[in-house]
Scaffold this active site. Structure first.
Site, short mmCIF file in Angstrom:
data_model
loop_
_atom_site.label_atom_id
_atom_site.label_comp_id
_atom_site.label_asym_id
_atom_site.label_seq_id
_atom_site.Cartn_x
_atom_site.Cartn_y
_atom_site.Cartn_z
N CYS A 170 0.61 -1.20 0.03
CA CYS A 170 -0.15 0.02 -0.08
C CYS A 170 0.79 1.21 -0.03
CB CYS A 170 -0.81 0.00 1.26
SG CYS A 170 -2.01 -1.45 1.12
N HIS A 298 -2.72 7.32 6.46
CA HIS A 298 -3.00 6.27 5.95
C HIS A 298 -4.19 5.74 6.31
CE1 HIS A 298 -2.04 2.56 3.65
NE2 HIS A 298 -2.11 1.82 4.70
N GLU A 309 -0.75 4.78 14.17
CA GLU A 309 -0.55 5.83 13.29
C GLU A 309 -0.90 7.00 14.11
OE1 GLU A 309 -0.99 7.90 8.92
OE2 GLU A 309 -2.48 6.05 9.43
N LYS A 327 -10.36 7.88 3.46
CA LYS A 327 -10.54 6.72 2.91
C LYS A 327 -12.15 6.48 2.52
CE LYS A 327 -6.12 4.08 2.76
NZ LYS A 327 -5.31 5.34 2.83
N HIS A 332 -9.84 1.95 0.62
CA HIS A 332 -8.41 1.55 0.59
C HIS A 332 -8.11 1.11 -0.98
CE1 HIS A 332 -4.51 0.99 1.41
NE2 HIS A 332 -4.55 0.03 2.37
N PHE A 390 2.11 -3.36 4.08
CA PHE A 390 2.49 -4.61 4.56
C PHE A 390 3.94 -4.77 4.37
CE2 PHE A 390 -1.74 -7.25 3.83
CZ PHE A 390 -2.42 -6.30 4.87
#
Length: 402
Positions: A170, A298, A309, A327, A332, A390
């Site tokens: 991502c 994110h 985060e 998002k 996403h 990831f």
């Protein structure tokens, strides 16, 4: 670092085609998410019970005949996105000014055209000897490779410089800005087309569902009751060039990258990689944390990721920062998230719009005051975008407006 000009930028997502549609959706707080209507891998199965950010119209937009060898849903979205906001014309202009070999292509994706491979394996044909083969129309190696997207965009634009596909989950289409910057600053090229494209497919939907990360309803980033993400698809681009002091506009001021490698799918519990990427971007931009007015997080809406985060942000930025996840508008978009949310950061700079968060109602008390649910109309001098993938692949970007 020496800033770079962003001479064109665009994205197409569930929130609309091109910058104007995206800006209108942001201002109107109109989500592009809808109940999942993406066809299941097996026709006899029911679609997963979730919400998605699907781009309308891809199925009715075949590629031009000259590019038919790359025909697949992902490359169709790449082509569709390239036609918005004068992007194709801007790329052609850069090729004419600098020469095709002096323009690089750095493109991000997480699944590329795997949807076409899924369809091919779902329709295997046996020959007279009983050996299974892809059906005739799908026996095209060009679309059964992670580099399908890069090769397609290269053919579609005529770019002849370095052509690189970045696949770091991502963070893919955020890291493309960093790699392109290094190519330009090293003198290898004079300009670079960067971007990212990812489309929905069975591997995405069922893979994330197997990880128990998919929410049954629209995602609620940073809400106290968030339960998971909503998957989406998107494509977008930006054209980077050396700064002409006589020309104003958007600038890439800095990038930061880190790889904490804590876990295959979970972030470092103390947000180590996230903080390192943000600090690295600020250092390259020559800015203190307090100079950032808007931060696009994110913010996937998973319980663990959002909390980590938010703690990293609270430990670095003052309470005056306006930070949000967008998002809820797009879903996403995985390997395309970096470019989509960079375009949103650039819209914030250009239009003085600090987006909030859609669908979320109850602030998580564990998250800091930087997290804002409501839109705010205020000038933005510097904006940042976070994209975390990831495996601990993290990237942060800092933008300004000259």
């Amino acid at each position: 670092m020496a800033p770079l000009s962003i001479t064109a930028h665009t994205c197409t997502s569930a929130a609309g085609r091109g910058r104007a549609a995206l800006l209108d959706a942001l201002r109107g707080r109109r989500s592009g998410l809808r109940r999942n209507d993406f066809p299941p891998v097996a026709p006899e199965e029911s679609p997963l019970d979730c919400w998605i950010g699907r781009v309308d119209g891809i199925e009715a937009l075949p590629l031009p005949e000259t590019l038919a060898r790359w025909e697949c849903r992902n490359n169709r979205l790449a082509w569709l996105a390239l036609q918005q906001d004068g992007m194709a014309e801007a790329v052609a202009g850069a090729v004419a000014r600098f020469g095709a070999s002096r323009v690089a292509l750095v493109i991000g994706t997480s699944t590329s055209s795997i949807g076409e491979s899924e369809a091919a394996y779902g329709d295997l044909r046996a020959d007279a000897a009983g050996t299974l083969h892809f059906p005739p129309g799908m026996q095209r190696p060009e679309v059964h490779t992670p580099h399908s997207l890069g090769a397609f965009v290269q053919a579609a634009t005529g770019i002849a410089g370095p052509c690189i596909t970045v696949a770091t989950a991502c963070s893919s289409s955020a890291k493309v800005f960093a790699q392109a910057t290094r190519l330009i600053h090293a003198g290898i090229v004079d300009a670079a087309l960067v971007g990212g494209v990812d489309t929905l497919c069975g591997s995405v939907l069922y893979g994330f569902n197997a990880l128990q990360l998919v929410a049954p309803g629209p995602c609620r980033p940073f809400d106290a009751d968030r339960v998971g993400l909503s998957l989406g698809e998107a494509g977008g681009y930006a054209l980077l060039e050396r700064v002409d002091p006589a020309v104003g506009g958007a600038r890439l001021l800095g990038y930061g990258e880190s790889s904490d490698a804590h876990h295959m799918s979970a972030p470092h519990p103390e947000g180590l990689g996230a903080r390192m990427a943000m600090e690295d971007a600020l250092a390259r931009a020559g800015l203190e944390a307090g100079a950032i007015d808007y931060l696009n997080l994110h913010g996937t809406a998973t319980p663990t990721n959002d909390g980590i985060e938010a703690r990293a942000v609270a430990g670095l930025f003052p309470a005056t920062l306006h930070a949000s996840s967008t998002k809820g508008w797009t879903g996403h978009t995985l390997g395309a998230a970096g470019i989509v949310e960079s375009v949103i950061a650039l819209l914030a700079l250009e239009h003085g719009l600090r987006p909030g968060i859609l669908n979320s109602e109850t602030p998580d008390p564990a998250c800091g005051p930087q997290i804002r649910f409501e839109n705010e109309a205020r000038p933005v001098r510097h904006a940042m975008n976070n994209s975390f993938g990831f495996g601990g692949n993290n990237a942060s970007l800092v933008f300004g407006w000259a």
